[in-house]
Design a protein around this motif. Structure first.
Motif, PDB file in Angstrom:
ATOM      1  N   ILE A   1      42.834  36.182  43.457  1.00  0.00           N
ATOM      2  CA  ILE A   1      42.770  34.940  42.686  1.00  0.00           C
ATOM      3  C   ILE A   1      41.712  34.002  43.263  1.00  0.00           C
ATOM      4  CG2 ILE A   1      45.110  35.093  41.793  1.00  0.00           C
ATOM      5  CD1 ILE A   1      46.051  33.207  43.921  1.00  0.00           C
ATOM      6  N   TYR A   2      40.820  33.605  42.375  1.00  0.00           N
ATOM      7  CA  TYR A   2      39.726  32.718  42.757  1.00  0.00           C
ATOM      8  C   TYR A   2      39.537  31.654  41.675  1.00  0.00           C
ATOM      9  CZ  TYR A   2      37.911  35.097  46.829  1.00  0.00           C
ATOM     10  OH  TYR A   2      37.766  35.596  48.086  1.00  0.00           O
ATOM     11  N   PRO A   3      39.352  30.408  42.074  1.00  0.00           N
ATOM     12  CA  PRO A   3      39.138  29.362  41.072  1.00  0.00           C
ATOM     13  C   PRO A   3      37.728  29.351  40.485  1.00  0.00           C
ATOM     14  CG  PRO A   3      39.132  28.411  43.275  1.00  0.00           C
ATOM     15  CD  PRO A   3      39.498  29.866  43.419  1.00  0.00           C
ATOM     16  N   GLU A   4      36.824  30.138  41.071  1.00  0.00           N
ATOM     17  CA  GLU A   4      35.435  30.103  40.612  1.00  0.00           C
ATOM     18  C   GLU A   4      35.221  30.788  39.272  1.00  0.00           C
ATOM     19  OE1 GLU A   4      35.480  29.245  44.855  1.00  0.00           O
ATOM     20  OE2 GLU A   4      36.329  30.890  43.742  1.00  0.00           O
ATOM     21  N   GLY A   5      36.223  31.453  38.761  1.00  0.00           N
ATOM     22  CA  GLY A   5      36.084  32.019  37.425  1.00  0.00           C
ATOM     23  C   GLY A   5      36.280  33.511  37.361  1.00  0.00           C
ATOM     24  N   ASP A   6      36.149  34.040  36.157  1.00  0.00           N
ATOM     25  CA  ASP A   6      36.429  35.448  35.892  1.00  0.00           C
ATOM     26  C   ASP A   6      35.486  36.396  36.611  1.00  0.00           C
ATOM     27  OD1 ASP A   6      38.620  34.937  34.290  1.00  0.00           O
ATOM     28  OD2 ASP A   6      37.442  34.863  32.455  1.00  0.00           O
ATOM     29  N   PHE A   7      34.251  35.984  36.851  1.00  0.00           N
ATOM     30  CA  PHE A   7      33.305  36.889  37.521  1.00  0.00           C
ATOM     31  C   PHE A   7      33.873  37.346  38.856  1.00  0.00           C
ATOM     32  CE2 PHE A   7      29.900  37.472  40.640  1.00  0.00           C
ATOM     33  CZ  PHE A   7      29.266  38.577  40.087  1.00  0.00           C
ATOM     34  N   TYR A   8      34.321  36.403  39.690  1.00  0.00           N
ATOM     35  CA  TYR A   8      34.874  36.756  40.991  1.00  0.00           C
ATOM     36  C   TYR A   8      36.174  37.534  40.843  1.00  0.00           C
ATOM     37  CZ  TYR A   8      31.514  33.924  43.514  1.00  0.00           C
ATOM     38  OH  TYR A   8      30.371  33.425  44.043  1.00  0.00           O
ATOM     39  N   THR A   9      37.004  37.114  39.908  1.00  0.00           N
ATOM     40  CA  THR A   9      38.280  37.802  39.696  1.00  0.00           C
ATOM     41  C   THR A   9      38.051  39.254  39.320  1.00  0.00           C
ATOM     42  OG1 THR A   9      39.276  35.708  39.011  1.00  0.00           O
ATOM     43  CG2 THR A   9      40.438  37.722  38.412  1.00  0.00           C
ATOM     44  N   GLU A  10      37.164  39.505  38.376  1.00  0.00           N
ATOM     45  CA  GLU A  10      36.870  40.880  37.950  1.00  0.00           C
ATOM     46  C   GLU A  10      36.242  41.688  39.088  1.00  0.00           C
ATOM     47  OE1 GLU A  10      34.509  40.412  34.433  1.00  0.00           O
ATOM     48  OE2 GLU A  10      36.156  39.445  33.354  1.00  0.00           O
ATOM     49  N   MET A  11      35.349  41.063  39.821  1.00  0.00           N
ATOM     50  CA  MET A  11      34.704  41.741  40.940  1.00  0.00           C
ATOM     51  C   MET A  11      35.746  42.117  41.997  1.00  0.00           C
ATOM     52  SD  MET A  11      31.429  40.489  43.204  1.00  0.00           S
ATOM     53  CE  MET A  11      32.202  38.964  43.704  1.00  0.00           C
TER      54      MET A  11
ATOM     55  N   ILE B   1      45.415  30.052  37.484  1.00  0.00           N
ATOM     56  CA  ILE B   1      46.502  30.652  36.699  1.00  0.00           C
ATOM     57  C   ILE B   1      45.946  31.225  35.399  1.00  0.00           C
ATOM     58  CG2 ILE B   1      48.571  30.089  35.365  1.00  0.00           C
ATOM     59  CD1 ILE B   1      49.291  28.140  37.708  1.00  0.00           C
ATOM     60  N   ALA B   2      45.058  30.502  34.751  1.00  0.00           N
ATOM     61  CA  ALA B   2      44.452  30.991  33.498  1.00  0.00           C
ATOM     62  C   ALA B   2      43.648  32.271  33.753  1.00  0.00           C
ATOM     63  CB  ALA B   2      43.573  29.907  32.880  1.00  0.00           C
ATOM     64  N   ALA B   3      42.891  32.311  34.862  1.00  0.00           N
ATOM     65  CA  ALA B   3      42.114  33.515  35.198  1.00  0.00           C
ATOM     66  C   ALA B   3      43.048  34.692  35.478  1.00  0.00           C
ATOM     67  CB  ALA B   3      41.208  33.256  36.404  1.00  0.00           C
ATOM     68  N   CYS B   4      44.147  34.449  36.159  1.00  0.00           N
ATOM     69  CA  CYS B   4      45.129  35.508  36.422  1.00  0.00           C
ATOM     70  C   CYS B   4      45.693  36.038  35.104  1.00  0.00           C
ATOM     71  CB  CYS B   4      46.264  34.988  37.297  1.00  0.00           C
ATOM     72  SG  CYS B   4      45.816  34.715  39.020  1.00  0.00           S
ATOM     73  N   ASN B   5      46.050  35.131  34.210  1.00  0.00           N
ATOM     74  CA  ASN B   5      46.615  35.549  32.928  1.00  0.00           C
ATOM     75  C   ASN B   5      45.604  36.345  32.102  1.00  0.00           C
ATOM     76  OD1 ASN B   5      49.086  34.358  33.522  1.00  0.00           O
ATOM     77  ND2 ASN B   5      48.541  32.430  32.545  1.00  0.00           N
ATOM     78  N   ARG B   6      44.358  35.902  32.084  1.00  0.00           N
ATOM     79  CA  ARG B   6      43.319  36.614  31.329  1.00  0.00           C
ATOM     80  C   ARG B   6      43.052  38.011  31.877  1.00  0.00           C
ATOM     81  NH1 ARG B   6      40.888  31.657  31.447  1.00  0.00           N
ATOM     82  NH2 ARG B   6      39.516  32.256  33.153  1.00  0.00           N
ATOM     83  N   ASN B   7      43.234  38.174  33.184  1.00  0.00           N
ATOM     84  CA  ASN B   7      42.912  39.442  33.840  1.00  0.00           C
ATOM     85  C   ASN B   7      44.148  40.257  34.217  1.00  0.00           C
ATOM     86  OD1 ASN B   7      39.833  39.474  34.286  1.00  0.00           O
ATOM     87  ND2 ASN B   7      40.436  37.395  34.820  1.00  0.00           N
ATOM     88  N   ASN B   8      45.295  39.882  33.673  1.00  0.00           N
ATOM     89  CA  ASN B   8      46.556  40.605  33.921  1.00  0.00           C
ATOM     90  C   ASN B   8      46.879  40.744  35.406  1.00  0.00           C
ATOM     91  OD1 ASN B   8      47.125  41.062  31.138  1.00  0.00           O
ATOM     92  ND2 ASN B   8      45.541  42.642  31.156  1.00  0.00           N
ATOM     93  N   ILE B   9      46.665  39.679  36.149  1.00  0.00           N
ATOM     94  CA  ILE B   9      46.976  39.665  37.578  1.00  0.00           C
ATOM     95  C   ILE B   9      48.340  39.011  37.756  1.00  0.00           C
ATOM     96  CG2 ILE B   9      46.331  38.680  39.808  1.00  0.00           C
ATOM     97  CD1 ILE B   9      43.419  38.832  38.866  1.00  0.00           C
TER      98      ILE B   9
END
Length: 142
Positions: A41-51, A92-100
């Motif tokens: 989980i990272y607040p910087e956005g989906d790029f870091y989350t996906e990576m 939390i939004a990034a986690c939800n978008r990425n099924n984390i």
């Protein structure tokens, strides 16, 4: 070393030479020492989350290939003061978008689970069960 490993893996017909300016185990970069944190989980956005999601698979691959344990999943706690609730909401939004999967804990639950931690009221606490540490020096050697 990760780039050299991946290049060799994807192109076995190539000879790969890795040249390092400093001796193995030097303290001139971010990969020296006993450990480094890893989390999804990272607040910087989906790029870091996906990576980071991809990196967990690559760490497992390297562990299997090298025959050594490099990633220790301990779980991890991130906490955000009330004035940074918007950052927690972004995570939390990034986690939800990425099924984390994650858990939102109250400060009281945090203290019950980890008695040495006292989180002030109003803080948002996020728990990531997959977070942990990487054995930094062993990872470079692998």
């Amino acid at each position: 070393s990760a780039c050299a490993w991946r290049l060799r893996q994807q192109h076995p017909e190539l000879s790969v030479l890795l040249v390092e300016q400093f001796d193995f185990g030097h303290a001139q970069g971010s990969s020296h020492g006993h450990s480094r944190i890893i989390r999804r989980i990272y607040p910087e956005g989906d790029f870091y989350t996906e990576m980071l999601l991809d990196s967990y698979n690559l760490w497992a691959e390297l562990e299997a290939e090298a025959g050594v344990s490099l990633l220790i999943q301990t779980g991890g706690i991130d906490f955000f003061p009330p004035e940074e609730k918007h950052v927690a909401d972004k995570v939390i939004a990034a986690c939800n978008r990425n099924n984390i999967s994650y858990e939102v804990w109250t400060p009281e639950k945090t203290t019950l689970r980890h008695p040495l931690l006292t989180i002030p009221q109003g803080y948002t606490v996020l728990f990531d069960s997959q977070a942990g540490l990487l054995k930094a020096t062993k990872s470079v050697a692998a």
